[in-house]
Design a protein around this motif. Structure first.
Motif, short mmCIF file in Angstrom:
data_model
loop_
_atom_site.label_atom_id
_atom_site.label_comp_id
_atom_site.label_asym_id
_atom_site.label_seq_id
_atom_site.Cartn_x
_atom_site.Cartn_y
_atom_site.Cartn_z
N ASP A 48 0.87 -1.17 0.00
CA ASP A 48 0.00 0.00 0.00
C ASP A 48 0.92 1.23 0.00
OD1 ASP A 48 -1.92 1.92 0.24
OD2 ASP A 48 -2.54 1.37 2.28
N ARG A 181 -4.68 -2.47 -13.68
CA ARG A 181 -4.22 -3.64 -12.93
C ARG A 181 -2.70 -3.63 -12.79
NH1 ARG A 181 -8.44 -5.04 -10.05
NH2 ARG A 181 -10.21 -5.76 -11.28
N GLU A 184 -2.00 -1.27 -10.13
CA GLU A 184 -2.41 -1.81 -8.84
C GLU A 184 -1.37 -2.79 -8.30
OE1 GLU A 184 -6.64 -3.32 -7.03
OE2 GLU A 184 -5.94 -4.20 -8.90
N ARG A 188 -1.02 -0.97 -4.35
CA ARG A 188 -2.37 -1.50 -4.15
C ARG A 188 -3.34 -0.49 -3.55
NH1 ARG A 188 -1.06 -7.52 -1.60
NH2 ARG A 188 0.03 -8.34 -3.46
N THR A 193 -6.25 4.91 -8.66
CA THR A 193 -6.41 3.64 -9.37
C THR A 193 -7.72 2.97 -9.00
OG1 THR A 193 -4.00 3.34 -9.41
CG2 THR A 193 -5.35 1.41 -9.81
N ILE A 194 -8.04 2.95 -7.70
CA ILE A 194 -9.28 2.32 -7.24
C ILE A 194 -10.50 3.05 -7.81
CG2 ILE A 194 -10.65 1.81 -5.19
CD1 ILE A 194 -7.99 1.51 -3.66
#
Length: 466
Positions: A48, A181, A184, A188, A193-194
């Protein structure tokens, strides 16, 4: 922990034992900074990276001297392709604490890699150009530029996100999802991105819903007659017009068949006859043209040989004139005492282009120039050696040795070895001392080299290897 005012070492007490300053709040700030560093470290372990970067930035806001937090923030920037930001953090860290700081190792590894620095420079330029293309509504060029960026720096999260955004704009949701992806996998917890992935999922659900409604709508047709509602499949067709079309097609087939068997043969014979006549005329024309082409090629070949011969004669004359001019220049420079200029001009003279008289002048000048050049170089080199200017002495005496290694009964080699020894070039000095010992064994130079200087330089070489 040190006092922020006087730098004294702090203990468990709430005041500095040296200056008496209240350090309670200072300790609390450092504790918060260390806590946020630990949070950032845990987030970094699960990749993260965005969350870890936020925690580390907060840690540095509480205490800018947290070296571990700053170094880890630099590593996170480096992992996400932000090499410039990583270098900035490591430089600050090194300036704050230069002793046993791992940031120094990171900086050395990055700065010593020229290809990596070139990659970083290209990435920055290309990413800025991609942003300009987006502002100019040249999305296709921006996509091409971003693909180039990711081919040389696949960890740049911002490039993945911008490329995905362009794909979303063009409704290429599969390509956008693939790019996100990839981002990511690097980070993460990146909220951008999310958010983009959620946007793609929303578009995909809307597309599936519209597709189901469209299929349902097209599968049947409803209309009302009085109080009744009639539902009719869309594939129901009235076939009453097919018979008319079939009759027309049959008539066309019969007409084509009659034309093929009755009219086409006579037309084919006429065309074949005309074609034979045209081929015969063409063969005669081609034969005449081939003969003319052969004659022209012979003329061109002859003219080409004449031109090449003239060029060769011209180049030979030009080379001969140049050789005589350089010989005159060398002679004039020699008369004026400019040995270097005379030697340079003489080296450009082609001996094969000179007649017997000029060749005799050339040999005479060359012999005298070489002798005076060696004498001047040796005297200047020896003077430089006696003046302890060993660098100049080595350069001049090396020229003498390259031309004549027996000059002055080996004195040139001996003082060249002495110069290299004083310049600490022990390997060259050792080789030259050995040459003096082998070629002049009965001289004082060989005696000094064998029992004094050669053992000394050999010992120096062994110490350097150890």
């Amino acid at each position: 922990m040190q006092c922020f005012k006087c730098g004294a070492q702090l203990g468990a007490e709430q005041t500095c034992p040296n200056c008496g300053m209240n350090v309670k709040m200072y300790k609390k700030l450092i504790a918060i900074s260390n806590y946020l560093y630990n949070v950032g470290l845990e987030r970094a372990k699960i990749r993260d990276l965005s969350g870890a970067a936020d925690s580390l930035k907060a840690s540095l806001q509480y205490y800018k001297g947290n070296i571990q937090a700053r170094n880890l923030l630099g590593l996170i920037y480096y992992e996400t392709g932000e090499t410039v930001s990583a270098l900035s953090e490591w430089v600050i860290s090194k300036n704050q604490s230069g002793k046993d700081n791992i940031a120094d190792t990171y900086l050395t590894e990055v700065q010593s890699n020229a290809s990596l620095l070139n990659t970083v420079n290209q990435t920055i330029k290309k990413y800025n150009q991609a942003l300009i293309y987006c502002q100019q509504s040249s999305e296709d060029l921006a996509v091409i530029q971003l693909k180039k960026i990711l081919s040389i720096n696949p960890k740049l999260v911002k490039a993945h996100q911008l490329l995905a955004l362009l794909y979303i704009r063009d409704r290429k949701y599969d390509l956008a999802r693939k790019s996100l992806r990839a981002a990511e996998k690097i980070d993460r917890g990146n909220t951008t991105t999310i958010r983009y992935l959620a946007e793609i999922d929303g578009h995909a659900q809307d597309g599936q819903e519209k597709s189901r409604k469209q299929k349902k709508k097209e599968s049947r047709v409803e209309y009302s007659t009085g109080n009744d509602t009639i539902i009719q499949p869309t594939n129901l067709r009235d076939n009453s017009g097919w018979m008319m079309i079939l009759n027309i097609l049959v008539g066309l087939v019969i007409g084509v068949t009659a034309t093929y068997f009755l009219i086409v043969p006579s037309i084919r014979q006429t065309v074949q006859k005309d074609a034979n006549v045209a081929v015969s005329d063409a063969n005669e024309t081609i034969a005449a043209k081939n003969q003319a082409i052969k004659e022209l090629e012979d003329q061109v070949s002859k003219l080409t040989k004449n031109v090449e011969s003239a060029k060769s004669d011209k180049e030979a004359s030009k080379t001969q004139i140049t050789s005589y001019q350089k010989l005159m220049t060398a002679y004039q420079s020699y008369q004026q005492g400019s040995l270097d200029e005379a030697k340079a001009a003489l080296s450009e003279v082609d001996e094969k282009q000179l007649d017997a008289g000029a060749k005799q002048v050339y040999d005479s000048i060359q012999t005298e120039i070489n002798a005076k050049y060696l004498e001047t170089a040796y005297n200047d080199g020896y003077s430089a050696y006696m003046s302890r200017n060993y660098q100049q002495s080595a350069e001049l005496l090396q020229k003498v040795v390259d031309a004549d290694d027996t000059y002055h009964d080996g004195d040139a080699i001996y003082y060249l070895a002495q110069s290299y020894r004083n310049l600490q070039d022990y390997e060259k000095a050792a080789a030259l001392y050995q040459k003096v010992i082998d070629e002049y064994p009965a001289s004082y130079k060989a005696n000094n080299a064998k029992y004094k200087y050669l053992p000394e330089v050999q010992r120096k070489m062994e110490e350097a290897q150890q």
